[in-house]
Design an enzyme around this catalytic site. Structure first.
Site, PDB file in Angstrom:
ATOM      1  N   CYS A 184      39.145 -10.673 -24.717  1.00  0.00           N
ATOM      2  CA  CYS A 184      39.519 -10.898 -26.119  1.00  0.00           C
ATOM      3  C   CYS A 184      40.660 -11.890 -26.323  1.00  0.00           C
ATOM      4  O   CYS A 184      40.475 -12.903 -27.002  1.00  0.00           O
ATOM      5  CB  CYS A 184      39.878  -9.564 -26.769  1.00  0.00           C
ATOM      6  SG  CYS A 184      38.431  -8.517 -26.951  1.00  0.00           S
TER       7      CYS A 184
ATOM      8  N   PHE B 218      39.320  -2.621 -33.268  1.00  0.00           N
ATOM      9  CA  PHE B 218      40.645  -2.773 -32.643  1.00  0.00           C
ATOM     10  C   PHE B 218      40.785  -1.966 -31.362  1.00  0.00           C
ATOM     11  O   PHE B 218      41.878  -1.840 -30.829  1.00  0.00           O
ATOM     12  CB  PHE B 218      41.745  -2.374 -33.638  1.00  0.00           C
ATOM     13  CG  PHE B 218      41.797  -3.274 -34.845  1.00  0.00           C
ATOM     14  CD1 PHE B 218      42.473  -4.486 -34.793  1.00  0.00           C
ATOM     15  CD2 PHE B 218      41.132  -2.936 -36.014  1.00  0.00           C
ATOM     16  CE1 PHE B 218      42.504  -5.341 -35.891  1.00  0.00           C
ATOM     17  CE2 PHE B 218      41.154  -3.778 -37.122  1.00  0.00           C
ATOM     18  CZ  PHE B 218      41.845  -4.979 -37.060  1.00  0.00           C
ATOM     19  N   LEU B 219      39.675  -1.389 -30.888  1.00  0.00           N
ATOM     20  CA  LEU B 219      39.803  -0.538 -29.703  1.00  0.00           C
ATOM     21  C   LEU B 219      40.287  -1.343 -28.503  1.00  0.00           C
ATOM     22  O   LEU B 219      40.049  -2.546 -28.409  1.00  0.00           O
ATOM     23  CB  LEU B 219      38.481   0.162 -29.379  1.00  0.00           C
ATOM     24  CG  LEU B 219      37.241  -0.654 -28.981  1.00  0.00           C
ATOM     25  CD1 LEU B 219      37.298  -1.179 -27.575  1.00  0.00           C
ATOM     26  CD2 LEU B 219      35.997   0.189 -29.178  1.00  0.00           C
ATOM     27  N   ARG B 220      40.977  -0.632 -27.603  1.00  0.00           N
ATOM     28  CA  ARG B 220      41.422  -1.249 -26.357  1.00  0.00           C
ATOM     29  C   ARG B 220      40.594  -0.677 -25.224  1.00  0.00           C
ATOM     30  O   ARG B 220      40.460   0.545 -25.121  1.00  0.00           O
ATOM     31  CB  ARG B 220      42.893  -0.918 -26.092  1.00  0.00           C
ATOM     32  CG  ARG B 220      43.858  -1.485 -27.108  1.00  0.00           C
ATOM     33  CD  ARG B 220      45.179  -0.741 -27.052  1.00  0.00           C
ATOM     34  NE  ARG B 220      45.017   0.662 -27.423  1.00  0.00           N
ATOM     35  CZ  ARG B 220      45.921   1.610 -27.211  1.00  0.00           C
ATOM     36  NH1 ARG B 220      47.055   1.326 -26.611  1.00  0.00           N
ATOM     37  NH2 ARG B 220      45.696   2.856 -27.593  1.00  0.00           N
TER      38      ARG B 220
ATOM     39  N   PHE C  76      55.991  -5.957 -21.601  1.00  0.00           N
ATOM     40  CA  PHE C  76      56.043  -6.042 -20.142  1.00  0.00           C
ATOM     41  C   PHE C  76      55.560  -7.419 -19.676  1.00  0.00           C
ATOM     42  O   PHE C  76      54.442  -7.814 -19.988  1.00  0.00           O
ATOM     43  CB  PHE C  76      55.191  -4.939 -19.508  1.00  0.00           C
ATOM     44  CG  PHE C  76      55.779  -3.573 -19.706  1.00  0.00           C
ATOM     45  CD1 PHE C  76      56.646  -3.049 -18.761  1.00  0.00           C
ATOM     46  CD2 PHE C  76      55.505  -2.833 -20.845  1.00  0.00           C
ATOM     47  CE1 PHE C  76      57.216  -1.790 -18.943  1.00  0.00           C
ATOM     48  CE2 PHE C  76      56.069  -1.580 -21.043  1.00  0.00           C
ATOM     49  CZ  PHE C  76      56.934  -1.062 -20.092  1.00  0.00           C
TER      50      PHE C  76
HETATM   51  P1  NAD Z   1      29.871  -7.279 -24.380  1.00  0.00           P
HETATM   52  O1  NAD Z   1      29.586  -8.604 -23.783  1.00  0.00           O
HETATM   53  O2  NAD Z   1      30.443  -6.199 -23.529  1.00  0.00           O
HETATM   54  O3  NAD Z   1      28.535  -6.698 -25.048  1.00  0.00           O
HETATM   55  C1  NAD Z   1      27.642  -7.405 -25.825  1.00  0.00           C
HETATM   56  C2  NAD Z   1      26.266  -6.746 -25.738  1.00  0.00           C
HETATM   57  O4  NAD Z   1      25.391  -7.383 -26.667  1.00  0.00           O
HETATM   58  C3  NAD Z   1      25.600  -6.889 -24.366  1.00  0.00           C
HETATM   59  O5  NAD Z   1      25.161  -5.622 -23.932  1.00  0.00           O
HETATM   60  C4  NAD Z   1      24.413  -7.822 -24.622  1.00  0.00           C
HETATM   61  O6  NAD Z   1      23.293  -7.543 -23.798  1.00  0.00           O
HETATM   62  C5  NAD Z   1      24.102  -7.490 -26.070  1.00  0.00           C
HETATM   63  N1  NAD Z   1      23.335  -8.498 -26.808  1.00  0.00           N
HETATM   64  C6  NAD Z   1      23.429  -9.850 -26.753  1.00  0.00           C
HETATM   65  N2  NAD Z   1      22.559 -10.404 -27.635  1.00  0.00           N
HETATM   66  C7  NAD Z   1      21.908  -9.389 -28.242  1.00  0.00           C
HETATM   67  C8  NAD Z   1      20.914  -9.305 -29.259  1.00  0.00           C
HETATM   68  N3  NAD Z   1      20.415 -10.397 -29.828  1.00  0.00           N
HETATM   69  N4  NAD Z   1      20.478  -8.090 -29.632  1.00  0.00           N
HETATM   70  C9  NAD Z   1      20.980  -6.970 -29.071  1.00  0.00           C
HETATM   71  N5  NAD Z   1      21.925  -6.981 -28.121  1.00  0.00           N
HETATM   72  C10 NAD Z   1      22.388  -8.171 -27.718  1.00  0.00           C
HETATM   73  O7  NAD Z   1      30.821  -7.562 -25.619  1.00  0.00           O
HETATM   74  P2  NAD Z   1      32.015  -6.642 -26.163  1.00  0.00           P
HETATM   75  O8  NAD Z   1      33.174  -6.710 -25.240  1.00  0.00           O
HETATM   76  O9  NAD Z   1      31.467  -5.315 -26.543  1.00  0.00           O
HETATM   77  O10 NAD Z   1      32.417  -7.472 -27.464  1.00  0.00           O
HETATM   78  C11 NAD Z   1      31.600  -7.546 -28.605  1.00  0.00           C
HETATM   79  C12 NAD Z   1      32.409  -8.137 -29.738  1.00  0.00           C
HETATM   80  O11 NAD Z   1      33.491  -7.266 -30.069  1.00  0.00           O
HETATM   81  C13 NAD Z   1      33.052  -9.486 -29.441  1.00  0.00           C
HETATM   82  O12 NAD Z   1      33.083 -10.262 -30.620  1.00  0.00           O
HETATM   83  C14 NAD Z   1      34.469  -9.108 -29.050  1.00  0.00           C
HETATM   84  O13 NAD Z   1      35.381 -10.151 -29.300  1.00  0.00           O
HETATM   85  C15 NAD Z   1      34.736  -7.942 -29.964  1.00  0.00           C
HETATM   86  N6  NAD Z   1      35.738  -6.997 -29.478  1.00  0.00           N
HETATM   87  C16 NAD Z   1      35.786  -6.655 -28.165  1.00  0.00           C
HETATM   88  C17 NAD Z   1      36.717  -5.729 -27.726  1.00  0.00           C
HETATM   89  C18 NAD Z   1      36.802  -5.346 -26.266  1.00  0.00           C
HETATM   90  O14 NAD Z   1      37.808  -4.757 -25.883  1.00  0.00           O
HETATM   91  N7  NAD Z   1      35.804  -5.635 -25.454  1.00  0.00           N
HETATM   92  C19 NAD Z   1      37.606  -5.131 -28.638  1.00  0.00           C
HETATM   93  C20 NAD Z   1      37.515  -5.471 -29.980  1.00  0.00           C
HETATM   94  C21 NAD Z   1      36.570  -6.413 -30.385  1.00  0.00           C
END
Ligand code: NAD
Length: 436
Positions: free
Chosen positions: A261, A150-152, A252
């Site tokens: 997301c 749930f991080l932002r 807002f």
């Molecule tokens: P991101 O795109 O920033 O990072 C994904 C990473 O996975 C990349 O570094 C990529 O190189 C790596 N990767 C891809 N395939 C791989 C593999 N087979 N083995 C190892 N590494 C691999 O994604 P994110 O923003 O960190 O989001 C990840 C998940 O978390 C998503 O499902 C997203 O919806 C969820 N999420 C994101 C946030 C956010 O704020 N970004 C918050 C909560 C949940």
């Protein structure tokens, strides 16, 4: 504990670093060699406030390491986190190929009991799918746990270190015990670890993001109506937000939600409902309204310039989808740039952290300024797309030196209306009185 984190994006890197911070040994695995090389040399590949201190400390104390070698990464791990992308597939449903692909690779390498934790945002039933991949490829005992994040972005370290709640979906007592131990240090103040079944946990994350996107969208519609009926959205916001059932946060209005997301998660939940033959009408309306909201600033510009933006030059403050991040995925600013260029205008932009990512995407289609004032040089108007703090209280005298006209289209309602009257600006914001 010994932990592996697969995927070192915004979620994976924060998770890995924060888990190391409480004394765990964490190996982060990523397929992106350049990224891993950077991290092995002490460089953080993303901008996330506060992450650098923890990152460097845990590397120095040898609790945080990075590799591209999956086998080495998971060999000794008791718990393996998957923090992998789940982008929208062609039909809007979450693309699970990263998750299921990694599960398959891991399943062929495990030799002893592991807890496989899914941190990515995934549709209901994914834990079962992951479990099936393991059952197909190995007889080694594993437990699959859903543990949505749930991080932002922008406050990710704080959110991870002191979460409002930790949601853990598992039907295994063994996994539950390990996860409780791991998360104990993060909930010392008394915030709950909520244990539930895998499906409820998976749905909790989508429901949370969809609810928040709906709240923003509701306020965007209220703001649009305010403009028509001559009400002030700031007053309405305060008026409703002081009711505890509604709450002050996330009220807002602006130029549509973006980011990596909300757009994809709302879409995926609606799609997932469709697949189960449930028509989630509310979410479909939310998506429609948000698409329209992305156009409000450009619509206002077109109206002001009588439909002709050709040859006009605009300064754009803000590129990131929100402040305190370099993430530009689905950022409203990108839509605005696209529309301005299509209409024959030119753009110079400034964003404290998002420019490198936009440059990689758009190259020299637009110009990038050294600071917010340099971006104003020769501009017919200033547009504001992200509410970075540095834009909140600018030096208006300095602005006047370079801005050709005192015209501001503000998609984030940064300035006091009376102040803009006093300064003699044309000031067009969202859901508030037009100052002209
Ligand atoms: P991101 O795109 O920033 O990072 C994904 C990473 O996975 C990349 O570094 C990529 O190189 C790596 N990767 C891809 N395939 C791989 C593999 N087979 N083995 C190892 N590494 C691999 O994604 P994110 O923003 O960190 O989001 C990840 C998940 O978390 C998503 O499902 C997203 O919806 C969820 N999420 C994101 C946030 C956010 O704020 N970004 C918050 C909560 C949940």
């Amino acid at each position: 504990m010994k932990i592996a984190v697969i995927g070192t994006g915004y979620v994976g890197l924060v998770t890995g670093t924060c888990l190391a911070e409480t004394g765990n040994n964490v190996i982060c695995v990523d397929v992106n060699e350049a990224k891993v090389h950077k991290m092995q040399h002490g460089e953080i590949p993303i901008y996330e406030p506060g992450l650098d201190v923890l990152f460097h400390r845990n590397i120095a104390q040898k609790r945080l390491t990075f590799t591209t070698d999956l086998a080495a990464g998971i060999k000794d791990a008791q718990i393996i986190f998957m923090a992998l992308p789940t982008p929208p597939g062609g039909d809007g449903a979450a693309d699970l190929s990263y998750i299921l692909g990694a599960a398959k690779d891991i399943s062929k390498l495990v030799t002893d009991y592991k807890v496989i934790v899914n941190k990515s945002t995934v549709p209901v039933g994914t834990a079962d799918k992951v479990q099936a991949v393991f059952t197909e490829n190995t007889s080694v005992e594993i437990d699959v746990v859903s543990n949505p994040e749930f991080l932002r972005e922008g406050v990710a370290v704080d959110d991870f270190m002191k979460p409002d709640r930790v949601v853990i979906g598992t039907s295994s007592e063994k996994a539950k015990k390990l996860m409780s131990e791991l998360y104990g240090p993060y909930v010392r103040q008394g915030n709950p670890i909520l244990f539930m079944d895998e499906r409820s946990s998976e749905l909790t994350k989508y429901a949370a993001n969809s609810f928040l996107a709906t709240k923003i969208t509701f306020m965007n519609e209220v703001a649009n109506l305010c403009e028509i009926v001559g009400a002030d959205v700031d007053a309405v916001r305060r008026g409703i937000g002081s009711d505890e059932r509604i709450g002050k946060r996330f009220l807002f209005p602006g130029i549509g939600y973006g980011g990596s997301c909300f757009p994809k998660d709302v879409q995926a939940l609606a799609k997932s409902a469709d697949e189960h033959k449930y028509n989630f009408k509310l979410l479909k309306a939310v998506m429609d309204v948000n698409e329209k909201q992305k156009t409000v600033l450009v619509d206002k510009l077109l109206k002001y310039y009588k439909g002709d933006l050709k040859g006009k030059h605009f300064a754009l403050w803000g590129l990131a989808f929100k402040p305190e991040t370099d993430d530009i995925r689905e950022a409203p600013a990108l839509y605005i740039i696209d529309e301005l260029l299509k209409n024959g205008a030119t753009v110079t932009t400034f964003d404290p952290e998002g420019m490198a990512n936009v440059k990689a995407l758009l190259g020299d289609k637009i110009e990038y300024a050294e600071d917010q004032y340099a971006a104003l040089k020769g501009a017919d108007a200033l547009l504001i797309a992200t509410e970075w703090s540095v834009f909140r209280n600018p030096d208006f005298e300095k602005m006047e030196e370079t801005l050709t006209n005192k015209v501001v289209f503000d998609g984030r309602n940064l300035y006091d209306l009376q102040k803009m009257v006093d300064l003699g600006y044309y000031y067009n914001s969202v859901g508030r009185k037009l100052i002209d």
